[in-house]
Design a protein around this motif. Structure first.
Motif, PDB file in Angstrom:
ATOM      1  N   THR A  28       2.173   6.988  18.070  1.00  0.00           N
ATOM      2  CA  THR A  28       2.284   8.492  18.601  1.00  0.00           C
ATOM      3  C   THR A  28       1.951   8.522  20.081  1.00  0.00           C
ATOM      4  OG1 THR A  28      -0.331   8.777  18.843  1.00  0.00           O
ATOM      5  CG2 THR A  28       0.437   8.951  16.600  1.00  0.00           C
ATOM      6  N   PRO A  29       2.258   9.612  20.775  1.00  0.00           N
ATOM      7  CA  PRO A  29       1.988   9.632  22.133  1.00  0.00           C
ATOM      8  C   PRO A  29       0.774   9.186  22.713  1.00  0.00           C
ATOM      9  CG  PRO A  29       3.124  11.592  21.635  1.00  0.00           C
ATOM     10  CD  PRO A  29       2.617  10.674  20.177  1.00  0.00           C
ATOM     11  N   TYR A  30      -0.390   9.345  21.748  1.00  0.00           N
ATOM     12  CA  TYR A  30      -1.795   8.961  22.033  1.00  0.00           C
ATOM     13  C   TYR A  30      -2.277   7.588  21.427  1.00  0.00           C
ATOM     14  CZ  TYR A  30      -0.928  14.065  22.363  1.00  0.00           C
ATOM     15  OH  TYR A  30      -0.228  15.075  22.765  1.00  0.00           O
ATOM     16  N   GLY A  31      -1.392   6.908  21.055  1.00  0.00           N
ATOM     17  CA  GLY A  31      -1.595   5.443  20.705  1.00  0.00           C
ATOM     18  C   GLY A  31      -1.566   5.312  19.221  1.00  0.00           C
ATOM     19  N   GLU A  32      -2.128   4.275  18.816  1.00  0.00           N
ATOM     20  CA  GLU A  32      -1.870   3.977  17.452  1.00  0.00           C
ATOM     21  C   GLU A  32      -2.959   4.716  16.328  1.00  0.00           C
ATOM     22  OE1 GLU A  32       0.671   1.877  16.524  1.00  0.00           O
ATOM     23  OE2 GLU A  32       1.102   2.147  18.510  1.00  0.00           O
ATOM     24  N   PRO A  33      -2.665   5.312  15.302  1.00  0.00           N
ATOM     25  CA  PRO A  33      -3.878   5.561  14.423  1.00  0.00           C
ATOM     26  C   PRO A  33      -4.510   4.445  13.755  1.00  0.00           C
ATOM     27  CG  PRO A  33      -1.536   6.008  13.485  1.00  0.00           C
ATOM     28  CD  PRO A  33      -1.357   5.367  14.674  1.00  0.00           C
ATOM     29  N   SER A  34      -5.697   4.860  12.936  1.00  0.00           N
ATOM     30  CA  SER A  34      -6.742   3.803  12.729  1.00  0.00           C
ATOM     31  C   SER A  34      -6.056   2.826  11.799  1.00  0.00           C
ATOM     32  CB  SER A  34      -7.891   4.586  11.811  1.00  0.00           C
ATOM     33  OG  SER A  34      -8.422   5.395  12.683  1.00  0.00           O
ATOM     34  N   SER A  35      -4.909   3.423  10.980  1.00  0.00           N
ATOM     35  CA  SER A  35      -4.183   2.529  10.089  1.00  0.00           C
ATOM     36  C   SER A  35      -2.889   2.921   9.765  1.00  0.00           C
ATOM     37  CB  SER A  35      -5.037   2.312   8.462  1.00  0.00           C
ATOM     38  OG  SER A  35      -4.501   2.985   7.785  1.00  0.00           O
ATOM     39  N   VAL A  36      -1.851   2.006   8.956  1.00  0.00           N
ATOM     40  CA  VAL A  36      -0.859   2.777   8.620  1.00  0.00           C
ATOM     41  C   VAL A  36      -0.763   3.770   7.359  1.00  0.00           C
ATOM     42  CG1 VAL A  36       0.584   0.424   8.644  1.00  0.00           C
ATOM     43  CG2 VAL A  36      -0.841   1.078   6.454  1.00  0.00           C
ATOM     44  N   LEU A  37      -0.064   4.625   7.360  1.00  0.00           N
ATOM     45  CA  LEU A  37      -0.402   5.986   6.395  1.00  0.00           C
ATOM     46  C   LEU A  37       0.379   5.157   4.845  1.00  0.00           C
ATOM     47  CD1 LEU A  37       0.709   8.796   8.586  1.00  0.00           C
ATOM     48  CD2 LEU A  37      -1.415   7.726   8.373  1.00  0.00           C
ATOM     49  N   ARG A  38      -0.652   5.620   3.832  1.00  0.00           N
ATOM     50  CA  ARG A  38      -0.213   5.367   2.801  1.00  0.00           C
ATOM     51  C   ARG A  38       0.479   6.605   2.099  1.00  0.00           C
ATOM     52  NH1 ARG A  38      -4.204   0.802   0.666  1.00  0.00           N
ATOM     53  NH2 ARG A  38      -2.893  -0.843   1.644  1.00  0.00           N
ATOM     54  N   ILE A  39       1.503   6.569   1.388  1.00  0.00           N
ATOM     55  CA  ILE A  39       2.259   7.797   0.593  1.00  0.00           C
ATOM     56  C   ILE A  39       2.035   7.687  -0.715  1.00  0.00           C
ATOM     57  CG2 ILE A  39       4.206   9.216   0.772  1.00  0.00           C
ATOM     58  CD1 ILE A  39       3.715   8.600   3.546  1.00  0.00           C
ATOM     59  N   GLY A  40       1.519   8.459  -1.288  1.00  0.00           N
ATOM     60  CA  GLY A  40       1.195   8.558  -2.882  1.00  0.00           C
ATOM     61  C   GLY A  40       1.857   9.635  -3.637  1.00  0.00           C
ATOM     62  N   GLU A  41       1.678   9.642  -4.704  1.00  0.00           N
ATOM     63  CA  GLU A  41       2.015  10.836  -5.617  1.00  0.00           C
ATOM     64  C   GLU A  41       0.965  10.937  -6.637  1.00  0.00           C
ATOM     65  OE1 GLU A  41       6.735  11.375  -5.016  1.00  0.00           O
ATOM     66  OE2 GLU A  41       6.087  10.343  -6.939  1.00  0.00           O
ATOM     67  N   ILE A  42       0.882  12.304  -7.026  1.00  0.00           N
ATOM     68  CA  ILE A  42      -0.222  12.392  -8.028  1.00  0.00           C
ATOM     69  C   ILE A  42       0.834  13.141  -9.317  1.00  0.00           C
ATOM     70  CG2 ILE A  42      -2.241  14.039  -9.022  1.00  0.00           C
ATOM     71  CD1 ILE A  42      -2.933  13.987  -6.146  1.00  0.00           C
ATOM     72  N   GLU A  43       0.840  12.339 -10.279  1.00  0.00           N
ATOM     73  CA  GLU A  43       1.752  12.761 -11.431  1.00  0.00           C
ATOM     74  C   GLU A  43       1.171  14.191 -12.045  1.00  0.00           C
ATOM     75  OE1 GLU A  43       4.568  11.733 -11.598  1.00  0.00           O
ATOM     76  OE2 GLU A  43       4.462   9.864 -10.478  1.00  0.00           O
ATOM     77  N   ARG A  44       1.842  14.869 -12.592  1.00  0.00           N
ATOM     78  CA  ARG A  44       1.187  15.970 -13.397  1.00  0.00           C
ATOM     79  C   ARG A  44       2.403  16.335 -14.590  1.00  0.00           C
ATOM     80  NH1 ARG A  44       0.685  20.930  -9.934  1.00  0.00           N
ATOM     81  NH2 ARG A  44       2.850  20.533  -9.566  1.00  0.00           N
ATOM     82  N   LEU A  45       1.758  16.618 -15.624  1.00  0.00           N
ATOM     83  CA  LEU A  45       2.699  16.895 -16.790  1.00  0.00           C
ATOM     84  C   LEU A  45       3.656  18.231 -16.665  1.00  0.00           C
ATOM     85  CD1 LEU A  45       1.890  14.980 -19.080  1.00  0.00           C
ATOM     86  CD2 LEU A  45       0.645  16.994 -20.485  1.00  0.00           C
ATOM     87  N   SER A  46       4.849  17.696 -16.875  1.00  0.00           N
ATOM     88  CA  SER A  46       5.803  18.748 -16.802  1.00  0.00           C
ATOM     89  C   SER A  46       5.988  19.498 -15.553  1.00  0.00           C
ATOM     90  CB  SER A  46       6.072  19.481 -18.043  1.00  0.00           C
ATOM     91  OG  SER A  46       4.870  20.073 -18.521  1.00  0.00           O
TER      92      SER A  46
END
Ligand code: HPA
Length: 257
Positions: A28-46
């Motif tokens: 970012t223009p402000y430097g590095e965030p605390s870590s990599v970002l993790r992208i996840g999904e919460i599965e839902r029925l139908s």
């Protein structure tokens, strides 16, 4: 379908229960965030899955102390990655006597006692005076409150409270806690500011889900000292509830949307 950002506080440096499908490193223009970002999904029925972007506030190995966290980079990176609303978790000490260690709290107010942290994205020539009367987003608070009430015993949950944000990393003196109590604070932690204000500056709704892990300095079981082993034990026990509330709040909010 909103994309949720979750900022994991102490005790939630890793979140193994969610299925992570990707990792992104964002500068970012402000430097590095605390870590990599993790992208996840919460599965839902139908129903389509819910997208979650997760960032551990202190880093994956808990490397950053509260006053050393790059809050601007963290909030900016989450927005850049597509987060549209933020839920943050935090462990706190209890100042109000009715909030026992192990309880969950969704505060509605805060007082900022920090100093020397980068507080704003404002720049010379572009000064931001955000309204901060109500620092936490009411719709997100409601989602957290609904889920907490469904999952937690009545006496272990508090749906309001004033969070005192101290500078840390040391814990407070007994006299400091007396002063915070006189100021009207019911909880004390070290990380909600400037995070909450930065989220508001970027137009990201933000709410805080707190787990009390100790009586604040000088009070109750902490009358003589704060016991770190106790604190860690309460934190480990409470994280199951924090994760369950997070998941349920995101799901129920999407179901109502
Ligand atoms: N003070 C400040 N921050 C905290 C505490 C406390 O007693 N417990 C957990 N985070």
């Amino acid at each position: 379908m909103a994309c949720w950002g979750v900022i994991g506080g102490s005790g939630l440096d890793v979140w193994d229960e969610l299925t992570w499908i990707d990792e992104v490193a964002i500068s970012t223009p402000y430097g590095e965030p605390s870590s990599v970002l993790r992208i996840g999904e919460i599965e839902r029925l139908s129903k389509p899955p819910i997208k979650v972007i997760y960032l551990p506030r202190h880093g994956l190995d808990h490397r950053y102390a509260p006053h050393r966290i790059n809050y601007r980079a963290n909030v900016w990176a989450l927005k850049q990655a597509g987060a549209q609303k933020l839920i943050a978790t935090a462990t706190v000490g209890s100042i109000a006597l009715n909030i026992k260690a192990g309880s969950i709290c969704v505060p509605d107010q805060l007082i900022d006692y920090t100093w020397g942290r980068e507080q704003s994205f404002s720049e010379d020539g572009n000064v931001l005076h955000i309204d901060f009367t109500h620092p936490f987003d009411e719709a997100l608070r409601s989602a957290l409150i609904r889920s907490s009430k469904a999952l937690i015993a009545y006496e272990d949950f508090h749906d309001d409270g004033t969070y005192a944000c101290t500078q840390g990393p040391r814990l407070e003196t007994a006299a400091e806690i007396v002063r915070l109590a006189k100021d009207g604070c019911s909880l004390v932690g070290m990380t909600a500011m400037p995070e909450a204000a930065l989220a508001r500056e970027l137009g990201l709704p933000y709410a805080l889900l707190c787990l009390s892990v100790n009586a604040a300095a000088g009070l109750g079981l902490s009358a003589e000292a704060i016991d770190h082993d106790d604190l860690k034990r309460v934190m480990a026990q409470g994280m199951h509830q924090i994760k369950a509330i997070l998941l349920s709040a995101m799901q129920s909010d999407e179901d109502r949307a």
